[in-house]
Design an enzyme around this catalytic site. Structure first.
Site, short mmCIF file in Angstrom:
data_model
loop_
_atom_site.label_atom_id
_atom_site.label_comp_id
_atom_site.label_asym_id
_atom_site.label_seq_id
_atom_site.Cartn_x
_atom_site.Cartn_y
_atom_site.Cartn_z
N GLY A 201 -7.78 2.86 10.94
CA GLY A 201 -8.37 1.58 10.54
C GLY A 201 -8.44 1.33 9.04
O GLY A 201 -9.06 0.36 8.60
N THR A 202 -7.77 2.15 8.23
CA THR A 202 -7.84 1.94 6.77
C THR A 202 -7.23 0.58 6.37
O THR A 202 -7.75 -0.10 5.50
CB THR A 202 -7.11 3.05 5.99
OG1 THR A 202 -5.87 3.31 6.61
CG2 THR A 202 -7.93 4.32 5.91
N GLY A 203 -6.12 0.21 7.03
CA GLY A 203 -5.46 -1.05 6.68
C GLY A 203 -6.33 -2.25 7.01
O GLY A 203 -6.47 -3.18 6.21
N CYS A 204 -6.95 -2.22 8.21
CA CYS A 204 -7.84 -3.32 8.63
C CYS A 204 -9.00 -3.42 7.64
O CYS A 204 -9.40 -4.52 7.23
CB CYS A 204 -8.43 -3.04 10.02
SG CYS A 204 -7.21 -2.75 11.29
N THR B 244 -8.22 8.56 9.16
CA THR B 244 -7.83 7.33 8.46
C THR B 244 -7.59 6.17 9.43
O THR B 244 -6.94 5.21 9.07
CB THR B 244 -6.55 7.56 7.63
OG1 THR B 244 -5.52 8.01 8.54
CG2 THR B 244 -6.74 8.57 6.54
N LYS C 248 0.84 -1.20 0.00
CA LYS C 248 0.00 0.00 0.00
C LYS C 248 0.88 1.25 0.00
O LYS C 248 1.64 1.47 0.91
CB LYS C 248 -0.91 -0.02 1.23
CG LYS C 248 -1.86 -1.20 1.24
CD LYS C 248 -2.56 -1.39 2.57
CE LYS C 248 -1.65 -1.81 3.68
NZ LYS C 248 -2.33 -2.21 4.90
#
Ligand SMILES: Nc1ncnc2c1ncn2[C@@H]1O[C@H](COP(=O)(O)OP(=O)(O)OP(=O)(O)O)[C@@H](O)[C@H]1O
Ligand SMILES: Cc1ncc(CO)c(N)n1
Length: 269
Positions: A206-209, A204, A173
């Protein structure tokens, strides 16, 4: 209805971890089950406490899910200790889990550390080779590939190293420093860019989760990896673009921004 399992930590603030995963899975049209690895006392400003579950107990959670509502896909997020990682690897192998998305969570958006140093080695050695796709951000990919990443060529080089070493697809990412929310999928010696327009939203958390759970949901529904990634980028752009503004720090996204949309209603293939 297709099913997805999240193996991750709880975020009391509701924006990341298990809570983000379940909201994402519902909105993407799959039934969510979970195995909780840790409780975190957390909000948009940071993490004030972490309580790991016992590895034997995590094993029981996984047995309970796999022997009853067998998941069509599995997402793995925060796992902070070696014992827990080894238990997950043992159970995923035993139950022949498929469509495994590993998000190698190391540090929260707020800067708090979510994994011990020795556990990073165990994650690499025991879990990565089971992954269908790994979803590191740039700082995580730097740790895993042991190289600095400052531009797009270095993103390609680092993903190649990781993909070849652990024999899995890598979605690196780019959002964190190198480019405009563009992510790179490297697999079987070739790569593809997934372009995203950067949304001007400081919230942002928690964007990865959320991205990794959306990918797991789409894999569970039978989409191939490329399609799952592009549908998930579209979903996260919608959730970020809804411009929710909660909390005093980097706030959560609106996971249910379009709960009545085709994410849920669309006929699955
Ligand atoms: N401002 C933004 N606008 C559009 N897309 C974004 C933005 N920020 C991140 N993304 C996208 O969200 C997804 C998750 O990426 P990100 O790099 O934020 O993950 P992460 O660092 O693992 O998240 P976390 O902070 O939760 O650990 C990627 O597809 C990324 O391109
Ligand atoms: C529980 C949990 N998992 C993952 C992250 C990474 O965003 C977080 N902040 N909290």
């Amino acid at each position: 209805m297709r099913t997805a399992l999240t193996i991750a930590g709880s975020d009391s603030g509701g924006g990341a971890g298990i809570q983000a995963d379940i909201k994402t899975m519902i909105t993407n049209g799959v039934f969510a089950t979970c195995a909780i690895t840790a409780l975190t006392a957390q909000n948009t400003l940071g993490v004030t406490g972490i309580m790991d579950v016992d590895d034997e107990f995590l094993g029981k959670e996984l047995d309970a899910v796999f022997t009853d509502i067998y998941p069509d896909a599995v997402k793995i997020g925060m796992v902070s200790s070696s014992a827990l990682i080894k238990k997950i690897a043992e159970k995923l192998t035993f139950y022949k889990a498929k469509n495994i998305v590993v998000d190698p969570v190391m540090v929260a958006t707020s800067g708090s550390k979510l994994i011990s140093d020795d556990a990073i080695e165990t994650l690499k050695n025991n879990l990565f080779s089971l992954a269908t796709v790994l979803t590191p951000n740039i700082p995580e990919a730097e740790v895993i590939s042991e190289m600095k990443i400052t531009n797009e060529d270095e993103m390609i080089e680092a993903s190649k190293i990781i993909s070849e070493k652990y024999n899995c697809a890598v979605l690196l990412k780019g959002g964190h420093k190198v480019n405009d929310a563009n992510d790179l999928l490297y697999r079987n010696g070739s790569y593809k860019w997934f372009y995203g327009k950067r949304i001007d939203n400081p919230n942002t958390h928690g964007t990865g989760c959320t991205l990794s759970s959306a990918i797991a949901s789409n894999l569970a529904k039978g989409y191939d990896l490329d399609t799952s990634v592009s549908r998930s980028k579209e979903y996260i752009s919608g959730a970020l673009g809804a411009m929710l503004d909660l909390g005093k720090g980097s706030g959560p996204m609106n996971h249910g921004f379009d709960i009545s949309s085709d994410y849920v209603l669309e006929k699955e293939n």
